[in-house]
Design an enzyme around this catalytic site. Structure first.
Site, PDB file in Angstrom:
ATOM      1  CB  SER A 140      -0.857  -0.002   1.274  1.00 20.39           C
ATOM      2  OG  SER A 140      -1.475   1.249   1.463  1.00 20.39           O
ATOM      3  CE1 TYR A 153      -4.224  -2.170   5.139  1.00 23.24           C
ATOM      4  CE2 TYR A 153      -3.369  -0.004   4.552  1.00 23.24           C
ATOM      5  CZ  TYR A 153      -3.895  -1.227   4.190  1.00 23.24           C
ATOM      6  OH  TYR A 153      -4.083  -1.512   2.852  1.00 23.24           O
TER       7      TYR A 153
END
Ligand code: NDP
Length: 247
Positions: A140, A153
């Site tokens: 990401s 995350y």
């Protein structure tokens, strides 16, 4: 070349995994779909078959090593081998650390980190023995920069970056030549935001995605590009986001 490659995709029941499965199958890959929602996988596999592609599927919880081993076994049984492992399953229940959503922290570690480890462990023996194979993982932009509400995350996605880079280096050093590609998506319109339970974070993220979100088809395109590269070539890292992305 994509045609006839056997590609396992984790997190194939929606979003990026689904879009990639459909694109690769349309280009002649034999796709093996894994996720927990088997009904969704069946529907996607049926759609692929209706369009003339080849797909099979299996219920998979990436946190379980035995499930990862079983989907590799299914790929061998259905199509004879595995050429590409796309480690894409993930969750993003982001929140401020002060909210102490510790169950969600551990869930992200289990799925986003241990799921990648389990998937690689399942496929690596075949790739090493054959001295070929391709591991692709979805990190990401949160694996490249730190974002408030994204400590855990982002940490899981930084892990993916490090792990994939060392896999590439060691494969080269050991002469197994396993190709790698790590994808760093920005805002992609999928079901990912539904995993956020913190109301403030969910609203802020939804606002960002409403402004900037792009189609998961854009990620499918780069996965196809990486696979399609000549066999002696690793195209290692892709950052993919909206053209109007200001962060
Ligand atoms: P989706 O929520 O649409 O897809 C996530 C997929 O992961 C689903 O297929 C889900 O299937 C699967 N999954 C979740 N937990 C498990 C599990 N324990 N075992 C197996 N499969 C699981 O979101 P995206 O398509 O966006 O997410 C794909 C990847 O992209 C994730 O790794 C995400 O972190 C990453 N990413 C997404 C971005 C975005 O903006 N959308 C940006 C950057 C990265 P099921 O529930 O059926 O198990």
């Amino acid at each position: 070349m994509i045609k006839d490659k056997v590609v396992i995709i984790t997190g194939a029941s929606s979003g990026i995994g689904e879009a990639t499965a459909k694109l690769l199958a349309s280009k002649g890959a034999k796709v093996v779909l894994g996720a927990r929602r088997a009904d969704r996988l069946k529907q996607i596999a049926d759609e692929i078959a209706k369009d003339g592609g080849q797909a099979t599927y299996k219920e998979l919880d990436v946190t379980q090593q035995s499930d990862n081993d079983a989907i590799v076994e299914l790929a061998r049984k259905a199509f004879g081998r595995v050429d590409v492992m796309f480690l894409n399953a993930g969750l993003m229940p982001s929140s401020p650390l002060s909210a102490l959503k510790t169950d969600e922290w551990h869930q992200m570690v289990d799925v986003n980190i241990k799921g990648v480890l389990n998937g690689v462990a399942a496929v690596l023996p075949e790739f090493i023995a054959r001295k070929s194979g391709h591991v692709i993982a979805t990190s990401s932009v949160a694996g490249l920069k730190a974002y408030p509400n994204g400590a855990v995350y982002g940490g899981t996605k930084w892990f993916v970056r490090d792990f994939m880079e060392v896999l590439r280096l060691e494969s080269a050093m050991e002469g197994t030549n396993i190709r790698t590609a790590t994808i760093y998506p920005a805002a992609i319109n999928t079901e990912l935001l539904e995993t956020i339970s913190d109301e403030g974070t969910a609203a802020a993220m939804q606002n960002t995605y409403d402004k900037y979100g792009i189609s998961p088809d854009r990620i499918a395109d780069v996965v196809a590009f990486a696979i399609d590269a000549p066999e002696d070539t690793t195209i290692n890292e892709f950052t993919v986001g909206p053209a109007n992305q200001p962060w």
